[in-house]
Design a protein around this motif. Structure first.
Motif, PDB file in Angstrom:
ATOM      1  N   ASN A   1       6.355  11.191   9.501  1.00  0.00           N
ATOM      2  CA  ASN A   1       6.562  10.276  10.622  1.00  0.00           C
ATOM      3  C   ASN A   1       6.153   8.842  10.323  1.00  0.00           C
ATOM      4  O   ASN A   1       6.034   8.029  11.244  1.00  0.00           O
ATOM      5  CB  ASN A   1       5.812  10.792  11.854  1.00  0.00           C
ATOM      6  N   GLY A   2       5.971   8.532   9.043  1.00  0.00           N
ATOM      7  CA  GLY A   2       5.684   7.163   8.652  1.00  0.00           C
ATOM      8  C   GLY A   2       4.314   6.657   9.063  1.00  0.00           C
ATOM      9  O   GLY A   2       4.068   5.444   9.079  1.00  0.00           O
TER      10      GLY A   2
ATOM     11  N   GLU B   1      -6.240  -0.861   8.413  1.00  0.00           N
ATOM     12  CA  GLU B   1      -5.859  -1.404   7.121  1.00  0.00           C
ATOM     13  C   GLU B   1      -4.701  -0.619   6.495  1.00  0.00           C
ATOM     14  O   GLU B   1      -3.924  -1.169   5.737  1.00  0.00           O
ATOM     15  CB  GLU B   1      -7.070  -1.361   6.183  1.00  0.00           C
ATOM     16  N   ARG B   2      -4.591   0.672   6.817  1.00  0.00           N
ATOM     17  CA  ARG B   2      -3.635   1.499   6.093  1.00  0.00           C
ATOM     18  C   ARG B   2      -2.231   1.479   6.683  1.00  0.00           C
ATOM     19  O   ARG B   2      -1.321   2.035   6.109  1.00  0.00           O
ATOM     20  CB  ARG B   2      -4.153   2.937   6.050  1.00  0.00           C
TER      21      ARG B   2
ATOM     22  N   TYR C   1      -7.543  13.027   9.317  1.00  0.00           N
ATOM     23  CA  TYR C   1      -6.497  14.039   9.242  1.00  0.00           C
ATOM     24  C   TYR C   1      -5.118  13.516   8.855  1.00  0.00           C
ATOM     25  O   TYR C   1      -4.215  14.318   8.595  1.00  0.00           O
ATOM     26  CB  TYR C   1      -6.403  14.789  10.577  1.00  0.00           C
ATOM     27  N   PHE C   2      -4.933  12.199   8.806  1.00  0.00           N
ATOM     28  CA  PHE C   2      -3.623  11.667   8.433  1.00  0.00           C
ATOM     29  C   PHE C   2      -3.611  11.039   7.036  1.00  0.00           C
ATOM     30  O   PHE C   2      -2.542  10.724   6.523  1.00  0.00           O
ATOM     31  CB  PHE C   2      -3.162  10.606   9.437  1.00  0.00           C
ATOM     32  N   HIS C   3      -4.780  10.846   6.426  1.00  0.00           N
ATOM     33  CA  HIS C   3      -4.854  10.093   5.182  1.00  0.00           C
ATOM     34  C   HIS C   3      -5.695  10.801   4.131  1.00  0.00           C
ATOM     35  O   HIS C   3      -6.540  11.633   4.447  1.00  0.00           O
ATOM     36  CB  HIS C   3      -5.464   8.712   5.442  1.00  0.00           C
TER      37      HIS C   3
ATOM     38  N   SER D   1       0.810  -1.210   0.000  1.00  0.00           N
ATOM     39  CA  SER D   1       0.000   0.000   0.000  1.00  0.00           C
ATOM     40  C   SER D   1       0.852   1.272   0.000  1.00  0.00           C
ATOM     41  O   SER D   1       0.536   2.241  -0.693  1.00  0.00           O
ATOM     42  CB  SER D   1      -0.920  -0.012   1.224  1.00  0.00           C
ATOM     43  N   PHE D   2       1.939   1.281   0.766  1.00  0.00           N
ATOM     44  CA  PHE D   2       2.795   2.468   0.826  1.00  0.00           C
ATOM     45  C   PHE D   2       3.554   2.662  -0.488  1.00  0.00           C
ATOM     46  O   PHE D   2       3.746   3.795  -0.939  1.00  0.00           O
ATOM     47  CB  PHE D   2       3.753   2.354   2.010  1.00  0.00           C
ATOM     48  N   GLU D   3       4.005   1.585  -1.106  1.00  0.00           N
ATOM     49  CA  GLU D   3       4.694   1.686  -2.403  1.00  0.00           C
ATOM     50  C   GLU D   3       3.743   2.204  -3.476  1.00  0.00           C
ATOM     51  O   GLU D   3       4.127   3.024  -4.319  1.00  0.00           O
ATOM     52  CB  GLU D   3       5.256   0.322  -2.790  1.00  0.00           C
TER      53      GLU D   3
END
Length: 399
Positions: free
Chosen positions: A246-247, A395-396, A377-379, A3-5
């Protein structure tokens, strides 16, 4: 790709499309050379793709779609599928294609198509009626009483700056305590005229543009402070940057201002801002909330009448005057926005976004509230992916 890639690749593609449009704006692209991502705080942390033509964008979007299709079903996949669908409409337009207004609303913006329910609008008008009567505005038609209330509560021009600073201070204190610590960030008031919008977040310049062709009650100015700054657009920009740095979120969280499917929830956070920080204080605030519901829904219907049904501009203006009871500068601004070849369909993002955020906010339990704020607020979100909360946060996180 995990998901991050995927989020990093999506960001690279989107920034590449943004750069391409800015470079070719003088050739008359529908975006007018303003780019696809008005505000981006990621710097060069994700190198943008380089595109010589639109076909390169389409190829990359198609390839990324294959990776997204391999993800497990859930809100993350739902958001990414919607974002890719949205970017494909942008690529089509950059290539000279002319998608219909309906296609732009549903696929580019991610909002429902069609007129809003007339019964729902009338119900909101009835609530405005009852609240005005409660506040002593009993003479004349509903439209006349709305005008009388707005005139009676209008902030004198010479006091706009003072009231703005007072509202900013209180909204910031509430936001820092309840939502996200915005640090030393601040905005100054920037009066503008002859604009299609009521207010705008000029984040990079540290300005909240305010269309002073309109008059403002304290409740209306409070809403705009909450929408544009605390806990709205500026706060969301700061919080997503912190989350990515902050990952805590994938790189695509930095795409919240993209003129794409992310816009609905961005506008929804703004329109729900006063509720999110518990800043509904009095009857005037309640009146403004219901009046804004009327106007937000009615502008959707007006846009559909103008751009899909082909009704004459003046008849649509009369609809906004009679049903939405808006000031004339607001009526003309809404019509100007609706007719814009690219920005036009985004007029429907306000109602869709407000409803998306409101419905989840109202059902979230006290225990779920911190996770809800993290999701919000983070996504990056679309209305459909946000509606799947509370799956979203768990999930994220990266595998």
């Amino acid at each position: 790709m995990n998901s991050f890639e995927i989020g990093r690749e999506l960001t690279a593609i989107t920034l590449g499309m943004d750069a391409f449009e800015r470079q070719h704006g003088n050739q008359g692209t529908p975006l007018g050379g303003d780019g696809l991502v008005p505000i981006y705080l990621g710097g060069d942390s994700v190198p943008a793709k380089s595109y010589a033509d639109v076909q390169g964008m389409k190829d990359d979007l198609s390839q990324l779609s294959t990776s997204v299709s391999a993800l497990a079903a859930g809100p993350r996949k739902t958001f990414l599928e919607g974002m890719l669908r949205s970017l494909k409409v942008v690529a089509k337009m950059l290539g000279g294609g002319t998608p219909s207004f309906e296609e732009k609303v549903t696929d580019l913006v991610g909002a429902p198509g069609g007129r809003e329910d007339a019964a729902m609008i009338e119900d909101a008008r009835s609530r405005v009626d009852a609240l005005l009567r409660k506040s002593g505005f009993v003479n004349g038609s509903l439209g006349e009483r709305v005008t009388a209330w707005e005139q009676a509560r209008a902030i004198p021009t010479e006091k706009i700056e003072t009231v703005f600073r007072e509202l900013m201070a209180e909204a910031k204190a509430r936001t820092d305590k309840l939502i996200f610590d915005t640090g030393d960030y601040d905005m100054v008031l920037n009066p503008v005229r002859d604009m299609y919008y009521t207010a705008r977040c000029s984040f990079n310049e540290g300005k909240m543009d305010l269309n002073v062709d309109l008059s403002f009650t304290r409740a209306a100015l409070k809403h705009l402070v909450c929408h544009e700054v605390y806990p709205g657009h500026s706060t969301q920009l700061l919080s997503t940057k912190w989350a990515v740095d902050n990952g805590k979120a994938p790189a695509d969280a930095l795409l919240i201002t993209t003129d794409a499917i992310t816009g609905c929830v961005q506008e929804g956070i703004g329109d729900q801002g006063a509720h999110l920080i518990d800043f509904i204080e009095d009857d005037d605030d309640e009146i403004h909330v219901e009046l804004r519901r009327v106007r937000s829904a009615a502008q959707n219907t007006a846009a559909w009448m103008l751009m899909v049904e082909g009704q004459p501009r003046e008849e649509v203006a009369d609809y906004l005057r009679s049903v939405a009871m808006g000031q004339e500068a607001w009526v003309q601004g809404r019509l100007r926005m609706a007719a814009h070849p690219f920005r036009g369909p985004f007029i429907l993002s306000y109602w869709a976004g407000n409803e998306a955020v409101r419905k989840v906010r109202e059902r979230v339990t006290k225990e779920q509230w911190p996770e809800f704020l993290e999701a919000l607020y983070f996504h990056s979100n679309s209305p459909k992916s946000l509606d799947m909360f509370p799956q979203t946060v768990a999930e994220r996180m990266p595998a």
